[in-house]
Design an enzyme around this catalytic site. Structure first.
Site, PDB file in Angstrom:
ATOM      1  N   TYR A  54       6.766   9.306  -5.837  1.00  0.00           N
ATOM      2  CA  TYR A  54       5.508   8.833  -6.414  1.00  0.00           C
ATOM      3  C   TYR A  54       4.662   9.953  -7.016  1.00  0.00           C
ATOM      4  CZ  TYR A  54       6.546   4.625  -3.740  1.00  0.00           C
ATOM      5  OH  TYR A  54       7.143   3.506  -3.233  1.00  0.00           O
TER       6      TYR A  54
ATOM      7  N   HIS B  15      -0.471   5.984 -10.340  1.00  0.00           N
ATOM      8  CA  HIS B  15      -1.226   5.663  -9.127  1.00  0.00           C
ATOM      9  C   HIS B  15      -1.581   6.914  -8.322  1.00  0.00           C
ATOM     10  CE1 HIS B  15      -2.737   1.992  -7.584  1.00  0.00           C
ATOM     11  NE2 HIS B  15      -1.812   1.688  -6.710  1.00  0.00           N
TER      12      HIS B  15
ATOM     13  N   TYR C  57       0.690   4.783   2.694  1.00  0.00           N
ATOM     14  CA  TYR C  57       0.763   4.224   1.349  1.00  0.00           C
ATOM     15  C   TYR C  57      -0.608   3.748   0.890  1.00  0.00           C
ATOM     16  CZ  TYR C  57       5.724   4.880   1.335  1.00  0.00           C
ATOM     17  OH  TYR C  57       6.953   5.475   1.358  1.00  0.00           O
TER      18      TYR C  57
ATOM     19  N   ASN D  49      -1.954   1.114  -0.249  1.00  0.00           N
ATOM     20  CA  ASN D  49      -2.525  -0.149   0.227  1.00  0.00           C
ATOM     21  C   ASN D  49      -3.061  -0.069   1.646  1.00  0.00           C
ATOM     22  OD1 ASN D  49      -1.526  -0.923  -2.229  1.00  0.00           O
ATOM     23  ND2 ASN D  49      -0.090  -2.428  -1.430  1.00  0.00           N
TER      24      ASN D  49
ATOM     25  N   ASN E 252      -5.695  -1.980  -4.757  1.00  0.00           N
ATOM     26  CA  ASN E 252      -5.498  -2.220  -3.329  1.00  0.00           C
ATOM     27  C   ASN E 252      -5.904  -1.042  -2.454  1.00  0.00           C
ATOM     28  OD1 ASN E 252      -4.627  -4.871  -3.624  1.00  0.00           O
ATOM     29  ND2 ASN E 252      -2.525  -4.231  -4.005  1.00  0.00           N
TER      30      ASN E 252
END
Length: 191
Positions: free
Chosen positions: A17, A22, A68, A70, A116
């Site tokens: 990631y 993000h 993560y 969220n 989120n």
């Protein structure tokens, strides 16, 4: 002496990631840590990575949740409690679909816009009333799912601009720490 500000960059952990849209919050947090000349260390009570230091003559705790996106709130809320930081003194740095690519905006409170990570932080704190450094990534092209878009790496045309955008977001964060929301908005929103 004033309590510290808590500055949190949002992102997802792991190399897969690292260069995604993000993870702009993590990228800016890394840049701010480098400006402080410090390395992140794991905070045992929260599980987040933290650096403490001074930005713009103000004591700050800089953090990156190691969970993560969220679930970010489950590490941000314990950090805020540990350092006695009220929600109004929390600054969250995050990617923003509702802003054009590279545009930076400062905001206090309001909705999460489908983000989120913000939703998790607001739920864990019990309030949406915290400061935000919003970094535009733009909307996905065509009918592409926004959830897929934010987890993709930057496109070839975007990639060369990312370091400059991160520098500007770090500058905006430091300005926010130094002068407060409204004066910082007046300057940053004119960029």
């Amino acid at each position: 002496m004033a309590e510290p500000l808590l500055v949190v960059g949002l992102g997802n952990p792991g190399e897969n990631y690292a260069r995604t849209r993000h993870n702009l919050g993590f990228m800016v947090a890394d840049l701010l840590a480098a400006r402080l000349g410090a390395k992140f260390k794991v905070h045992k009570r929260s599980g987040a990575e933290v650096v403490t230091g001074r930005l713009a003559q103000r004591s700050v705790v800089l953090a990156k949740p190691r969970c993560y996106m969220n679930e970010s709130g489950r590490q941000v809320a314990p950090l805020a409690k540990f350092y006695s930081v009220p929600p109004a003194d929390l600054i969250v740095i995050h990617d923003e679909l509702d802003l054009d690519f590279g545009r930076i905006r400062l905001k206090f409170g309001g909705g999460e816009g489908g983000h989120n990570g913000l939703r998790s932080v607001a739920a864990a704190l019990g309030t949406k009333n915290f400061q935000r450094v919003r970094i535009g990534i733009g909307r996905p092209p065509g009918r592409k799912d926004p959830a897929t878009f934010v987890l993709e790496n930057f496109s070839s045309p975007e990639r060369p601009e990312v370091p400059t955008i991160c520098e500007q977001a770090a500058d905006a964060t430091e300005l926010l720490v130094e002068v407060g929301l409204e004066p910082a908005q007046n300057r940053v929103h004119a960029w």
